[in-house]
Scaffold this active site. Sequence first.
Site, PDB file in Angstrom:
ATOM      1  CG  HIS A  82       3.556  15.799  20.192  1.00 56.00           C
ATOM      2  ND1 HIS A  82       4.482  16.810  20.107  1.00 56.00           N
ATOM      3  CD2 HIS A  82       2.426  16.362  20.707  1.00 56.00           C
ATOM      4  CE1 HIS A  82       3.955  17.930  20.564  1.00 56.00           C
ATOM      5  NE2 HIS A  82       2.708  17.690  20.925  1.00 56.00           N
TER       6      HIS A  82
ATOM      7  CD  GLU B  19      -1.395  16.658  19.069  1.00 62.72           C
ATOM      8  OE1 GLU B  19      -1.622  17.827  19.448  1.00 62.72           O
ATOM      9  OE2 GLU B  19      -0.952  15.773  19.822  1.00 62.72           O
TER      10      GLU B  19
END
Length: 436
Positions: free
Chosen positions: A60, A63
């Site tokens: 994440h 990301e």
Amino acid sequence: MTTTTLHPGKDGAGVVQRTVLPGGLRVVTETMPTVRSVAVGMWVGIGSRDEAPEHTGATHFLEHLLFKGTPTRDAMEISASIEGIGGEINAFTAKEYTCYYARVLDEDLPLAVDVLSDVVTSSLITADDVESERGVILEEIAMHDDDPSDVVHEQFSAALYGDSPIGRPILGTVDSINALGRERILEYYQRYYRPMRTVVSVAGNVRHEHVVELVARAYERAGALGGSLECAPPRTSGPGAATRSEVRVIDRPTEQANLVLGTTGMSRTDDRRFALGVLNAALGGGMSSRLFQEIREKRGLAYSAYSYTSAYADTGQFGIYVGCLPSKIDDVLQICRDEVARVIDESLTPEEIIRGKGQMRGGLVLGLEDTGSRMSRIGKNELVYDELMSVDEVLQRIDAVTPEEISSVTADVLKRPLTLAVIGPYGDKDFARAIA
């Protein structure tokens, strides 16, 4: 380079084609000639489930970082280039994959492909960006932790799978995010963000050959194309799929209690998943479902009550969620247990089966009315399945579900050991009887 037609479509619409480029990069497109938009997705076969303890939260974190800058664009130029033409660009991280996507007018497809390819292949991941984005992610974790309806699902997964990659939160924790340095994140990026793990999916008013040309050009410019045509196969297992039966209570002075009661479900390739889908729709999938009718309509015990399924490579989840007043939780849990027992003993009625199939059929077809959903379907399918079933084939599989199959799935899944997660003002209240 090899090209295959996965589905021929009708009258030039709905044609799905797949090309494998050097390095194993896959390009999948679906033609929708009657629309003026295009959705582009870059699907990378890496998710939070793949993280070692020292990488918890790295998927994440990446990301976020991939939008911070490349050698040719800074963060402002990445977002402004797409938003300046009326498009949208974003990303999401899941347990088993990550997706970067954009939706633009068909005439702006070259720009969308170029920007997303640049982001995925050439992120700088500077030390300064890591530090600035660390604060953003910590704020995201804090925001998430303030919403008990989100946290209870996270706690349910943690209780079901324990301290394992699939049971840990996608966002990571405050401690794990603070521990991640630039070198560790960069190593993770370089190891996993490879063409053989990547699928580019595009849906809209496009020609497959044009899309392939644009993707090949962008990846060649980044020096990311070359080698064999071997693609990473769909995952069939992963770390941390062992399950447990547990009660997890988070004591918080909330005005509403939130609970998830459930167990393991089906993996995404299990042929019985269609029968489980019909069962889920009838038990808690809508306003006409048993749980909604009993808990909300007849007794007024909650505003939100539903059941759900989620599927991974080798396991899945089946859960019942309810948000209610703290004083009503015992009654709500008893109703949930009673309805589960009743469907085990009596199965579904013919009318419930018809409604369940109709809900699944409608949800599938209505959910594919835009380019974004079509892009997601073909991209995710290419990444995680061995084949792409057409919409008609999926509808046929739903229609073919028999009462006997539903009874078999009910006896299997709903008789498995239960796990319960609760968030509310309960101190040391004992909920063990709820899963006994």
